[in-house]
Each structure stands twice: as C-alpha cells, then as structure tokens.
Design a protein around this motif. Structure first.
Motif, PDB file in Angstrom:
ATOM      1  N   ASN A   1      53.447  94.923  13.038  1.00 11.74           N
ATOM      2  CA  ASN A   1      54.486  95.141  12.040  1.00 11.74           C
ATOM      3  C   ASN A   1      55.896  94.993  12.578  1.00 11.74           C
ATOM      4  OD1 ASN A   1      54.583  95.602   9.272  1.00 11.74           O
ATOM      5  ND2 ASN A   1      53.302  97.415   9.421  1.00 11.74           N
ATOM      6  N   ASN A   2      56.100  95.203  13.872  1.00 11.06           N
ATOM      7  CA  ASN A   2      57.452  95.168  14.428  1.00 11.06           C
ATOM      8  C   ASN A   2      57.798  93.843  15.086  1.00 11.06           C
ATOM      9  OD1 ASN A   2      58.289  97.803  13.726  1.00 11.06           O
ATOM     10  ND2 ASN A   2      57.039  98.628  15.379  1.00 11.06           N
ATOM     11  N   SER A   3      56.933  92.862  14.990  1.00  8.67           N
ATOM     12  CA  SER A   3      57.229  91.584  15.635  1.00  8.67           C
ATOM     13  C   SER A   3      56.696  90.421  14.806  1.00  8.67           C
ATOM     14  CB  SER A   3      56.676  91.558  17.066  1.00  8.67           C
ATOM     15  OG  SER A   3      55.293  91.898  17.071  1.00  8.67           O
ATOM     16  N   VAL A   4      55.437  90.043  15.024  1.00 11.72           N
ATOM     17  CA  VAL A   4      54.831  88.930  14.293  1.00 11.72           C
ATOM     18  C   VAL A   4      53.703  89.486  13.444  1.00 11.72           C
ATOM     19  CG1 VAL A   4      53.828  86.625  14.437  1.00 11.72           C
ATOM     20  CG2 VAL A   4      55.393  87.415  16.222  1.00 11.72           C
ATOM     21  N   ARG A   5      53.980  89.629  12.153  1.00  6.53           N
ATOM     22  CA  ARG A   5      53.000  90.207  11.243  1.00  6.53           C
ATOM     23  C   ARG A   5      51.864  89.221  10.969  1.00  6.53           C
ATOM     24  NH1 ARG A   5      58.137  92.147   7.731  1.00  6.53           N
ATOM     25  NH2 ARG A   5      58.932  90.358   8.907  1.00  6.53           N
ATOM     26  N   GLY A   6      50.700  89.768  10.646  1.00  5.61           N
ATOM     27  CA  GLY A   6      49.515  88.939  10.440  1.00  5.61           C
ATOM     28  C   GLY A   6      48.629  88.869  11.657  1.00  5.61           C
ATOM     29  N   TYR A   7      49.170  89.275  12.815  1.00  6.27           N
ATOM     30  CA  TYR A   7      48.401  89.335  14.057  1.00  6.27           C
ATOM     31  C   TYR A   7      48.248  90.795  14.473  1.00  6.27           C
ATOM     32  CZ  TYR A   7      49.374  84.338  14.323  1.00  6.27           C
ATOM     33  OH  TYR A   7      49.456  83.000  14.048  1.00  6.27           O
ATOM     34  N   ASP A   8      47.137  91.121  15.109  1.00  8.34           N
ATOM     35  CA  ASP A   8      46.852  92.496  15.473  1.00  8.34           C
ATOM     36  C   ASP A   8      47.938  93.049  16.387  1.00  8.34           C
ATOM     37  OD1 ASP A   8      45.562  94.856  15.514  1.00  8.34           O
ATOM     38  OD2 ASP A   8      43.750  94.158  16.523  1.00  8.34           O
ATOM     39  N   LEU A   9      48.105  94.381  16.344  1.00 10.59           N
ATOM     40  CA  LEU A   9      49.150  95.048  17.107  1.00 10.59           C
ATOM     41  C   LEU A   9      49.022  94.751  18.599  1.00 10.59           C
ATOM     42  CD1 LEU A   9      51.501  97.126  16.988  1.00 10.59           C
ATOM     43  CD2 LEU A   9      49.774  98.903  17.385  1.00 10.59           C
ATOM     44  N   ASN A  10      50.117  94.228  19.202  1.00 11.68           N
ATOM     45  CA  ASN A  10      50.205  93.969  20.649  1.00 11.68           C
ATOM     46  C   ASN A  10      49.119  93.017  21.147  1.00 11.68           C
ATOM     47  OD1 ASN A  10      52.335  95.782  20.723  1.00 11.68           O
ATOM     48  ND2 ASN A  10      51.068  97.505  21.359  1.00 11.68           N
ATOM     49  N   SER A  11      48.655  92.101  20.289  1.00  9.26           N
ATOM     50  CA  SER A  11      47.525  91.241  20.682  1.00  9.26           C
ATOM     51  C   SER A  11      47.951  89.862  21.159  1.00  9.26           C
ATOM     52  CB  SER A  11      46.568  91.072  19.492  1.00  9.26           C
ATOM     53  OG  SER A  11      47.210  90.387  18.422  1.00  9.26           O
ATOM     54  N   LEU A  12      49.231  89.487  21.045  1.00 13.41           N
ATOM     55  CA  LEU A  12      49.665  88.141  21.407  1.00 13.41           C
ATOM     56  C   LEU A  12      50.008  88.059  22.889  1.00 13.41           C
ATOM     57  CD1 LEU A  12      51.946  87.210  18.366  1.00 13.41           C
ATOM     58  CD2 LEU A  12      49.540  86.677  18.731  1.00 13.41           C
TER      59      LEU A  12
ATOM     60  N   GLN B   1      44.910  80.631  16.568  1.00 19.60           N
ATOM     61  CA  GLN B   1      43.881  80.008  17.381  1.00 19.60           C
ATOM     62  C   GLN B   1      42.618  80.872  17.355  1.00 19.60           C
ATOM     63  OE1 GLN B   1      44.471  76.945  18.723  1.00 19.60           O
ATOM     64  NE2 GLN B   1      46.438  77.131  17.641  1.00 19.60           N
ATOM     65  N   PRO B   2      41.460  80.285  17.738  1.00 23.38           N
ATOM     66  CA  PRO B   2      40.206  81.049  17.680  1.00 23.38           C
ATOM     67  C   PRO B   2      40.237  82.346  18.486  1.00 23.38           C
ATOM     68  CG  PRO B   2      39.751  78.707  17.945  1.00 23.38           C
ATOM     69  CD  PRO B   2      41.233  78.866  18.084  1.00 23.38           C
ATOM     70  N   VAL B   3      41.055  82.407  19.552  1.00 26.02           N
ATOM     71  CA  VAL B   3      41.084  83.611  20.389  1.00 26.02           C
ATOM     72  C   VAL B   3      41.944  84.715  19.780  1.00 26.02           C
ATOM     73  CG1 VAL B   3      40.673  82.312  22.514  1.00 26.02           C
ATOM     74  CG2 VAL B   3      43.025  82.684  21.724  1.00 26.02           C
ATOM     75  N   ASP B   4      42.735  84.397  18.742  1.00 23.81           N
ATOM     76  CA  ASP B   4      43.644  85.381  18.155  1.00 23.81           C
ATOM     77  C   ASP B   4      42.887  86.373  17.286  1.00 23.81           C
ATOM     78  OD1 ASP B   4      45.876  84.227  19.329  1.00 23.81           O
ATOM     79  OD2 ASP B   4      46.197  82.858  17.640  1.00 23.81           O
ATOM     80  N   ARG B   5      43.379  87.607  17.318  1.00 21.39           N
ATOM     81  CA  ARG B   5      42.837  88.633  16.434  1.00 21.39           C
ATOM     82  C   ARG B   5      43.810  88.797  15.271  1.00 21.39           C
ATOM     83  NH1 ARG B   5      39.103  92.645  16.363  1.00 21.39           N
ATOM     84  NH2 ARG B   5      39.619  94.558  15.234  1.00 21.39           N
ATOM     85  N   LEU B   6      43.317  88.539  14.060  1.00 17.91           N
ATOM     86  CA  LEU B   6      44.174  88.513  12.882  1.00 17.91           C
ATOM     87  C   LEU B   6      44.059  89.809  12.098  1.00 17.91           C
ATOM     88  CD1 LEU B   6      43.413  84.888  11.640  1.00 17.91           C
ATOM     89  CD2 LEU B   6      45.054  85.639  13.370  1.00 17.91           C
ATOM     90  N   GLN B   7      45.117  90.099  11.360  1.00 17.88           N
ATOM     91  CA  GLN B   7      45.136  91.298  10.512  1.00 17.88           C
ATOM     92  C   GLN B   7      46.137  91.026   9.387  1.00 17.88           C
ATOM     93  OE1 GLN B   7      46.673  95.182  11.968  1.00 17.88           O
ATOM     94  NE2 GLN B   7      44.525  95.791  11.841  1.00 17.88           N
ATOM     95  N   ALA B   8      45.627  90.570   8.248  1.00 20.39           N
ATOM     96  CA  ALA B   8      46.494  90.148   7.153  1.00 20.39           C
ATOM     97  C   ALA B   8      47.275  91.321   6.572  1.00 20.39           C
ATOM     98  CB  ALA B   8      45.672  89.462   6.070  1.00 20.39           C
TER      99      ALA B   8
END
Length: 757
Positions: free
Chosen positions: A646-657, A741-748
């Motif tokens: 929520n505080n950076s790049v939304r749509g991706y899991d917290l601290n997962s990038l 990418q396939p390795v990313d954990r997503l969270q819409a």
C-alpha cells in the motif's frame, strides 16, 4: 389589511357602546370573563387605577392597551356604582399541534419553524399568525421544488377555551428542471454554457445534488457564473437581458430561458499606471497579469488589483485603493486599462491583542507572529502569522482583524481571536491489516502541556509484524529562535515470519535518542538526531543464508549509535485535503564509530500537488533511497529497503519486490525507487466530507541489490479510497499489475486500518 382595521374599529365601537356612562371616580375594578389569565395580569396592563377619574379618553386608552396584549378578542368596559367592570373574551390557547403527510422535512424541524412563526403549544391562538405560518410552510416546500404542495389547516375547539391545530400536508410531486435554454448566444453552444451552471435537468446524481430543483438563489449564482465565463474570455459588453422561469400547468416541469447579448471580444491594447504607485513602475507591471495583445480576462484583472493592494499593504499601506479604469475602442475591439493607485497613509501596528486563549499562554501565540508591534502593517506577515497559529492545531478557529485605532489615522490594532480545542487525548483502538492481522494500539498525548505548547506522548502499537512502544517529548521553542528539542525512548520489534515471501528474521530494538529541529526558512526545517540502541537478532531454520552469516559475524546482539540529519519543506495548502503545494524530505542516517555497525542510508521523498479543476487534483510522488556500509562492511540486512504494498507499488504483496534468494524469498535491497501518479477527487455522493477521498493511480518501483536496472521495475494501476475515520486512517486499494512476472506475488485488493500511512 383594510378588513382587519375595520374589525378593530367595530370592536372598539362596540366596547364604547357598552360604556355610555359619564366620567366618574373609580372606586374599585372588577375583571370578568377570564379563564386562564390572572386578574393581576389584566391590572398590570390596565392604565387605570382605583381613585383615577375615568373619562372617554382614558377609556379609549384602556381598551387599546388590553387589545394590544393579544390575549383577548373582545374587551368591554362597564360602570356600576363607581365600580369599573372589565369584561374580556379570551383568545383560545393552543393545546396541541399535529402534522400529517410530511416526508420532505422532519416533523421536529417543521414544528420549530412554526414556533418561530408564533405557533406552538401553550401560546395564544391567533388566526393571522396561523395564516402566516401556513404560508411559511408553503414557502419551505416551494424552495424544495414542491410547487404542487397543498396544506389544509383545521382548528378544533377543546374544553377550557383551547384549540387543537392540525396541518394536513399533501406534498405532491417535486418539480424538475426540464430544460435550460439560451437566447442570443453565438460564440458558445448551449451545451457548453449549460455545463458551467449548477442548475440542470435531471441526471444520475440529481437525487443527491438536488441540482435539478429550481432555486432563485442558485439561479442568481449561475447568472454570475455565466457573466464571469464571458468576461474571462474577453466579452466586455456581455449582458444578461432577462431570464424567464416557467412551470407547466401540472406543476411538474420547469423551463428556464436566459436571454443574453454577447457583444464583441476585446483584447488588451495598453496598460498604464497612474496615481502614486510608490513602487517602481517595473515592479507594479510585474504584478499586473493582463498583458497587451492578450484577450481580456476579468479574473486576471481582479487578481492584479489584489496583488498590487497586497504589495502596498506589505509596506504599511493597509488602506491602499487600486482601481482599473477601462478605455474601450469599439471600432477596433480593444481595451486599454489605467491602474489608478492611491496608497493612502502608511499604517503602523499599535498593539496585538489576543483573546479566547483560556488555557494557552499568550507567548505561545505571539512567538508564531511575524507581524511585530510598532512595525509597519504587512499584509503578508499578518497572513503568515495567522497560518502559523492555525498550524499549531491548538485551536478550532483563528480569526484576525485589523481595526483602526480611534482618533488615529496611521495606526491599527491586530485583534487575534482564537477558539481553543482539546489538545490532550487518550486513545485505545484496534485495527486489522491483511498481513499483520489484528492490531491493538493506544496512546496518551498532550500537544499543549499546561498551555506551554510542549508535546508529550506515550504510544503502543501491536501487530504480528511490527510492535512499537515509545515515549516522546518535544519543546518546539527550546530557543527563542524556534529551535526545537526532543527526546525519544522506544522499543521496536520486527518479525517477518507472517510475510510469506520475505526472508525470515526477527529484531528487538531498544533505544533512546535526542533531536534538534532548526528552522532555516518559513517552511523549511533541518533536524539533527542522535540515538543509542541495542538490537537483538533472531534467525530461524528457514532464514536466508545471508541473515545467518550476519549473526555468525556480529553475534545476536549489536549496539548502534545512529546519527540522523534531515531537511523537510512543506508548502501544502492542507495536510489532510491537499489540493496544491509540495513536500520535500531529505533524510540521512549514519552509524557513528564506536558501535558494532558501520553503514549509512540516504533517502529523498517529494510530493507535488496541482489542482486540475475544483474537484480534481494531480499528485506526483517520487522516492529514492540508497544505503551501503563503510570500512569494508556491507549494509546490515535489517536496514535494507523494501517495496511492494500500500505504501509503494500497489497490487504486489507487501515488501515482496526486489532481489530474492534461491527459495524466492524477498531479501530487500540497498537501493529503492518508487514513483506514483495519482488523480485525487472527492467521493461523488459525499463531496462535502473532507475525510473521504478517491483516487486513480499508476504506481511503479522496486528495490535493487547492486546496479539500478529500470527493466526490473514493476508497475500497476488501479483505484484507491482514503478515509480519515474516527478509529484511525483507512486506506483501501484495488490494483492491476501491468508487467508482473511468474515469480511475483500479487495482491489485487489491499487495505490498512488503524495504522498511520
């Protein structure tokens, strides 16, 4: 009206006819016919006393006085052996009021309106007041577009000379605006002109905005908007000839026709300055927004007059008068303007008076003032002073007036009136985060201890990932120059195990620090801090090898002395509902030699707000962070940057990038780049609620371990809702990753509740 006077004349004549005696000395007075009114009340209004001689003149005066009370509908005077007999017929009292059929208004509000019109229980009944109250009710309904409203009023006599009043209301159907038409417009289409008006035919939001209901006040405002629209586009001779508002026979549809004369479009041919400018003409011309060759715009003319007036006010000329006189060349359709400047006398500030501060000391307010006593009046300094006092958040309102000093032509006072608000709070709350689960938090804080302006707080925040226990004290004016001094004691725990895509570790940090804030400009502050902290590290069987190696090299417990230096600038128009302005924050942290760690971190964060329209605001956000070790050591892994959520790049899991280990667990990185483009707008059905805001966004960012490679950036787009709720801030977003990418954990869908963000 004539009929009412006739009734009064007949009543007086009847009263006189009942008293045909000659003058006599009043031996006694007797009142007959009263039921509710006390005899003493009659005596108090009667201008005749025992022992007076009652003649025709005094009898007339007595009858008029009793009628004037409104208590009686008939008054007769009689005499019997020297006794004055006053016969009265009391008006009935209102015993009860009932309203049937009211849906548009709450009954309590209608009853309050009737009371203001003189109709309420226990009051004396008057037919004229009842008629007036009925008309007032109709007016209220007509203001809501209920032109077909029918109000039937009945009065029922009750025992003891009382009445019951019943209002039977048939509201009818609300009349809607069917069409708004223009006659005489050639330069702009009807659809374009309708778009700038508030009044319009029904649409999807009409049930909420009520803009499809005619209102005389709204029409007047729309006509002024229409006038400004043309004048801001050079049509100096624009005129509204007439307006017609008609309603269909069934009282359901309203048609509005606006007859206008557009005239010719004028350009500015020349700008002149006359009078006593006192300032160099070059400086005056820079304040004039109208330029030769441009199409005339009244808004620019008005703003130019204000800029010149304020500029003269900064030099003490508080009562400067600036007028722009036009010279029209009808043949060439040009307009020349001469700005006549009369500065008046230079004005000084005699005294600054502060009222309303029952708890807050005068010095807390005075130290925020940039306008000094005995100095020239400065519009700029007075406005800045008001803003600074307002930003203390100690007051619900801050009003500043500059009245002239009596019998002085060159002095004014500055009167500051504040309305204090509670500055202490005890809060306990709970929140829920999709990653941290249930979060309990509580705080005790006082922003204005003993009225000194000092701040103190105790905070507790619990969560599965973050736990914080902290105490803080700040003296914002440790020195008279505004240098602040603060102390912090804290315990912060971090456990990444609930984050399934982040390398697991646990830290328990206990520390204390001191900080200084040094203002270097009106909106700029430099902060310096030094802390001492101990961190206990915990690693687990599934922790990344990097984490285990760090514990092997440094041990589970490390001491650190972080030195922080930051610069912040805040030029937003509002901290909550921002529509324009910028924020900048440059932050640096370095470990002081003598501890177990050798590292440094630098980050820069900027936000830029720009109002697109009255309701749309563009926000651009950019963040950059860099960290590394020195003396041959690397950046400690628990000081890494993270991104995602929520505080950076939304749509991706917290601290997962960012970088991952061979098990695809996020490790964080020594570099971070985040950017956001966001369009902010109010919730359509709650435009006046400044605690709610919607946005459409485009996010991008990630963290890097070594070299920055923009091809590794992740992007997303979506919508978000921010709510500053009584229980704490809530932020909800729905995002669609654009290049995952396939390795990313997503969270819409992501949300945070009960935490600061």
């Amino acid at each position: 009206m004539k009929f009412r006077y006739l009734v009064a004349f007949v009543s007086l004549f009847h009263a006189f006819s009942s008293w045909a005696s000659d003058s006599f000395i009043v031996k006694d007075i007797r009142v007959e016919g009263i039921q509710r009114t006390e005899a003493g009340t009659v005596f108090s209004y009667l201008p005749v006393k025992v022992g007076d001689t009652l003649d025709e003149e005094k009898a007339t005066e007595a009858i008029k006085a009793l009628y004037a009370t409104g208590f009686f509908k008939d008054v007769k005077l009689k005499s019997e052996n020297g006794v004055l007999i006053v016969e009265v017929d009391e008006r009935p009292a209102i015993a009860q009021i009932s309203i049937n059929g009211a849906k548009e208004f709450e009954k309590d509000k209608l009853l309050e309106g009737l009371k203001q019109a003189g109709i309420s229980e226990s009051r004396i009944f008057s037919r004229s007041l009842l008629d007036r109250a009925e008309q007032e009710l109709k007016r209220q309904y007509i203001s809501r577009g209920k032109y077909a409203v029918k109000i039937t009023t009945t009065t029922t006599p009750l025992e003891r000379n009382r009445v019951a009043i019943n209002f039977d209301i048939n509201e009818g159907r609300t009349a809607r605006i069917k069409k708004v038409s223009f006659v005489g417009n050639e330069k702009f289409k009807d659809s374009e002109l309708r778009g700038i008006l508030v009044l319009r035919k029904p649409d999807l939001l009409s049930w909420f905005t009520k803009n499809d209901q005619y209102s005389k006040q709204k029409l007047s405002a729309d006509l002024e908007t229409l006038r400004s629209y043309y004048l801001d586009r050079g049509y100096l001779e624009f005129n509204i000839e007439s307006t017609q508002v008609s309603i269909t026979p069934d009282l359901r549809d309203i048609y509005i026709t606006i007859n206008i004369t557009e005239g010719a479009q004028y350009t500015v041919s020349d700008i002149k300055v006359a009078g006593e400018p006192l300032l160099p003409e070059e400086e005056i011309r820079k304040l004039i927004l109208l330029k030769s060759g441009q199409v005339f715009a009244r808004q620019k003319l008005t703003e130019s007059v204000k800029l010149i007036t304020d500029r003269l006010g900064d030099d003490g000329y508080a009562f400067a008068n600036v007028n722009a006189a036009p010279e029209l060349d009808h043949e060439n359709r040009q307009a020349a303007f001469t700005f006549f400047i009369d500065p008046g006398r230079r004005v000084y500030i005699r005294r600054i008076n502060i009222t309303g501060n029952d708890r807050t000391r005068d010095e807390v307010i005075r130290r925020e003032f940039r306008q000094m006593e005995g100095a020239w009046h400065s519009t700029k300094n007075i406005n800045i002073s008001k803003q600074r006092v307002d930003r203390l958040f100690f007051f619900n309102s801050v009003n500043v007036e500059t009245p002239a000093v009596p019998n002085k032509t060159d002095q004014v006072d500055v009167n500051v009136k504040v309305e204090e608000r509670p500055t202490g709070s005890i809060m306990f709350g709970a929140g829920y985060s999709d990653r941290q689960g249930i979060i309990l938090n509580g705080s005790i804080s006082q922003n204005n201890i003993f009225g000194t302006g000092n701040f103190f707080s105790l905070d507790v925040n619990t969560g599965a990932i973050n736990k914080t226990y902290a105490a803080s004290f700040t003296n914002p004016y440790f020195t008279v120059n505004g240098v602040s001094l603060g102390f912090d004691v804290y315990k912060r725990d971090l456990d990444t195990r609930p984050l399934s895509r982040v390398g697991t570790f646990k830290t328990e940090t206990v520390g204390a620090g001191v900080r200084l804030g040094i203002p270097i400009a009106e909106n700029d502050i430099v902060s310096l801090g030094l802390a001492a902290e101990n961190t206990v590290l915990g690693v687990f069987a599934d922790s990344p090898q990097r984490n285990k190696d760090f514990v092997t090299e440094f041990g589970k417990s490390t001491n650190n002395f972080p030195l922080t230096l930051s610069w912040a600038r805040d030029r937003r128009d509002s901290a909550i509902w921002t529509t324009s302005g910028t924020t900048h924050r440059l932050f640096g942290e370095v470990s002081v030699p003598g501890g177990d760690l050798d590292y440094y971190k630098i980050s820069y964060h900027q936000k830029w707000f720009y109002p697109i329209t009255d309701n749309l605001t563009l926000m651009l956000n950019g963040e950059f962070g860099y960290g590394d070790g020195y003396t041959g050591r690397s950046l400690p892994f628990f000081k890494n940057f993270f991104a995602g959520g929520n505080n950076s790049v939304r749509g991706y899991d917290l601290n997962s990038l960012g970088p991952r280990d061979d098990r695809n667990l996020s490790l964080g990185g020594s570099k971070r780049i985040v950017g956001n483009i966001e369009v902010l707008f109010p919730v359509p059905f709650m435009k006046d609620d400044r605690s709610l805001r919607l946005s459409a966004f485009l996010d991008g960012g990630t963290v890097f371990a070594r070299n920055i490679d923009f091809n590794l950036m992740r992007y997303s787009a979506g919508i978000a809702l921010t709510w500053v709720s009584p229980m704490g801030p809530l932020k909800v977003s729905i995002a669609e990753p654009l290049n995952d990418q396939p390795v990313d954990r997503l969270q819409a869908f992501q949300f945070m509740f009960g935490q600061q963000f």
